[in-house]
Design a protein around this motif. Structure first.
Motif: not given
Length: 92
Positions: A30, A33, A62-68, A70
């Protein structure tokens, strides 16, 4: 989507097998941060997590980790002290 090296897959599987007694167990990432990701062995992912499977290893993003992450490759090494170090690199 995030990919894992063979070494990372083996280390993730070992960590999860030692810490979690669940068929859905995996490593959850995740964040970031303050520029860092949180990594934990979990019994299952959270709703909305992206699941990356490589061999026997499962990684929940987690969503934001997935985007970063990718377009990244996750690698891992065990140090001489027995600690695990994870590294990220751009996909080929």
């Amino acid at each position: 989507m995030l990919t894992l090296t063979e070494n990372a897959s083996n280390i993730v599987s070992t960590i999860v097998d030692k810490q979690v007694q669940s068929d859905d167990g995996g490593l959850r990432i995740s964040g970031p941060n303050d520029g860092a990701f949180a990594i934990a062995a979990v019994a299952a992912g959270e709703p909305g997590d992206t699941v990356v499977e490589s061999g026997d290893a499962k990684v929940y993003l987690e969503g934001s980790a997935s985007a970063v992450l990718d377009d990244k490759v996750l690698d891992a090494q065990v140090t001489a002290d027995g600690d695990v170090q994870f590294q990220l690199a751009q996909q080929g």
